[in-house]
Motif scaffolding. Structure first.
Motif, PDB file in Angstrom:
ATOM      1  N   ILE A  33      -2.558  -5.109  -8.413  1.00 46.13           N
ATOM      2  CA  ILE A  33      -3.242  -3.946  -7.842  1.00 46.13           C
ATOM      3  C   ILE A  33      -4.640  -4.379  -7.388  1.00 46.13           C
ATOM      4  O   ILE A  33      -5.425  -4.907  -8.174  1.00 46.13           O
ATOM      5  CB  ILE A  33      -3.375  -2.811  -8.882  1.00 46.13           C
ATOM      6  CG1 ILE A  33      -1.989  -2.425  -9.416  1.00 46.13           C
ATOM      7  CG2 ILE A  33      -4.072  -1.608  -8.260  1.00 46.13           C
ATOM      8  CD1 ILE A  33      -2.034  -1.437 -10.567  1.00 46.13           C
ATOM      9  N   GLU A  51       0.344  -7.107   2.559  1.00 44.01           N
ATOM     10  CA  GLU A  51       0.227  -5.685   2.197  1.00 44.01           C
ATOM     11  C   GLU A  51       1.564  -4.969   2.026  1.00 44.01           C
ATOM     12  O   GLU A  51       1.637  -3.964   1.335  1.00 44.01           O
ATOM     13  CB  GLU A  51      -0.663  -4.938   3.208  1.00 44.01           C
ATOM     14  CG  GLU A  51      -0.035  -4.809   4.559  1.00 44.01           C
ATOM     15  CD  GLU A  51      -0.972  -4.169   5.574  1.00 44.01           C
ATOM     16  OE1 GLU A  51      -2.126  -3.860   5.246  1.00 44.01           O
ATOM     17  OE2 GLU A  51      -0.530  -3.977   6.717  1.00 44.01           O
ATOM     18  N   SER A  54       6.351  -5.909  -2.211  1.00 39.37           N
ATOM     19  CA  SER A  54       6.592  -4.853  -3.202  1.00 39.37           C
ATOM     20  C   SER A  54       5.770  -5.050  -4.479  1.00 39.37           C
ATOM     21  O   SER A  54       5.598  -4.118  -5.258  1.00 39.37           O
ATOM     22  CB  SER A  54       8.077  -4.829  -3.552  1.00 39.37           C
ATOM     23  OG  SER A  54       8.442  -6.095  -4.044  1.00 39.37           O
ATOM     24  N   SER A  57      -0.231  -3.528  -4.389  1.00 39.44           N
ATOM     25  CA  SER A  57      -0.691  -2.212  -3.945  1.00 39.44           C
ATOM     26  C   SER A  57      -2.211  -2.201  -3.882  1.00 39.44           C
ATOM     27  O   SER A  57      -2.884  -3.000  -4.539  1.00 39.44           O
ATOM     28  CB  SER A  57      -0.187  -1.102  -4.870  1.00 39.44           C
ATOM     29  OG  SER A  57      -0.605  -1.357  -6.181  1.00 39.44           O
TER      30      SER A  57
END
Ligand code: NAD
Ligand code: TYD
Length: 351
Positions: A33, A51, A54, A57
């Motif tokens: 993250i 980006e 999977s 984020s």
């Protein structure tokens, strides 16, 4: 050790973007993250190639916003934090020290408190990794190197704020037993660096035939490391570093500013197919930076000996790759110095 959910702060910035790319690509089973406020130095363009993966984020957020940070960390329950978010430019710190205090010190303490509350006393597989700079050690004379136990002696508001954040990280280890590790690295260079720092600023100015401002006599010395080699060191330290320890990271690659800029001028003349000596004529000696540190040099033997890390690129190769990247990404340079970013750039480099 699991350490699988990692919040990387400042991941949209220069070094952070390379760290994110490395972790996202090398550790498909991790959940990475990126927490970033997107200041003038943070740019999601730096992460276009990862980006959509999977395991990645992005969350926009400000580490100085205590309520947000406490609830965000509690919600995410990360195994690890790699903390890079900071105000990072010495010249800006001279103009506006308070911004550096808030982001670099208060922001770091907010994160420390948040993981402490979230992890409670269960530190199994947890790590708070604080990314810092060799500038905390102050300025060297002609000889000697910074070692992990060199006393702190920061000289600029930037380095004072980073030194303070390092002290807080160690204090949280000592007082609360928080699992932490710190690394202090020398000057990085490479793609994605905002053109306020020496190399991208000079590359940008050479391409548009603007003056190349050399502070003072240009005799100050820095040790330069290619940014992807910093990212590889961060990877090694995150996974194998000894909790509670500090590691110095450097390139064993000292350059006087003026020699470095002259070398860059030669390379750029060749790349731009200009007559040799064209770029060098742009060199302009300007008033020295206030309190300008004379020399930084790192002894990275602890990291080399204990964790078997070494830089992968020679300086010649790294510099050429860097120049090629900026030449191939002129649009990036235009974008970060125009539009919403123009005022940040102009405030310093409008001449
Ligand atoms: P940078 O200025 O390029 O990027 C900093 C990032 O932090 C940006 O993406 C910015 O948006 C984000 N950020 C700033 N304030 C924030 C806030 N309040 N909340 C959330 N995000 C915020 O910096 P860099 O050169 O990539 O440096 C990254 C880290 O590495 C810093 O901690 C710096 O002290 C350290 N470091 C840098 C160097 C170097 O040569 N650049 C060398 C050693 C250590
Ligand atoms: P910089 O890239 O700002 O990194 P740091 O100050 O953190 O080392 O500067 C690198 C060196 O280059 C430093 O000695 C200051 C000098 N410098 C110039 O001479 N002219 C410039 O325009 C800039 C930005 C830096």
């Amino acid at each position: 050790m699991s350490k699988k959910k990692i919040i990387i702060t400042g991941g949209a910035g220069f070094i952070g973007s390379h760290v994110i790319r490395r972790f996202v690509n090398n550790y498909p089973d991790y959940n990475i993250i990126n927490l970033d406020k997107l200041t003038y130095a943070g740019n999601l363009e730096n992460l276009r190639d990862v980006e959509k993966k999977s395991n990645y984020s992005f969350v926009k957020g400000d580490i100085t916003d205590r309520e947000f940070i406490l609830s965000f960390i509690e919600k995410e329950q990360p195994d690890g934090i790699i903390h890079l978010a900071a105000e990072s430019h010495v010249d800006r710190s001279i103009r506006n020290p308070m911004e550096f205090l808030l982001t670099n010190i208060v922001g770091t303490v907010n994160l420390l408190d948040a993981v402490r509350e979230t992890w409670k006393d269960n530190f199994d597989g947890k790590l708070f990794y604080h990314i810092s700079t060799d500038e905390v050690y102050g300025s060297l004379g002609d000889t000697g190197f910074f070692l992990e136990d060199t006393p702190y002696d920061p000289q600029s508001p930037y380095s004072a704020s980073k030194a303070s954040s390092d002290h807080f990280v160690r204090a949280y280890r000592n007082t609360f037993g928080l699992p932490v590790v710190i690394s202090n690295c020398s000057n990085n260079y490479g793609p994605n660096q905002f053109p306020e720092k020496l190399l991208p600023l000079m590359i940008n100015n050479i391409r548009s035939s603007k003056p190349l401002p050399i502070y003072g006599k240009g005799e100050n010395i820095r040790d330069w490391l290619y940014v992807e080699d910093h990212a590889s060191a961060i990877d090694v330290i995150y996974h194998q570093g000894k909790t509670g320890d500090t590691y110095n990271i450097g390139g064993d690659n000292e350059w006087k500013n003026i020699d470095l800029v002259k070398l860059l001028c030669e390379i750029m003349d060749q790349k731009l197919k200009r007559l040799s000596g064209t770029a060098e004529k742009l060199i302009t000696y300007v008033t020295d930076r206030a309190g300008h540190d004379m020399r930084y040099a790192i002894d990275a033997s602890k990291l080399k000996n204990e964790l078997n890390w070494s830089p992968s690129l020679t300086f010649e190769v790294g510099l050429e790759k860097t120049v090629d990247w900026y030449m191939a990404n002129e649009e990036w340079l235009e974008n970060v110095t125009s539009g919403q970013y123009k005022k940040y750039y102009d405030a310093y480099y409008s001449s």
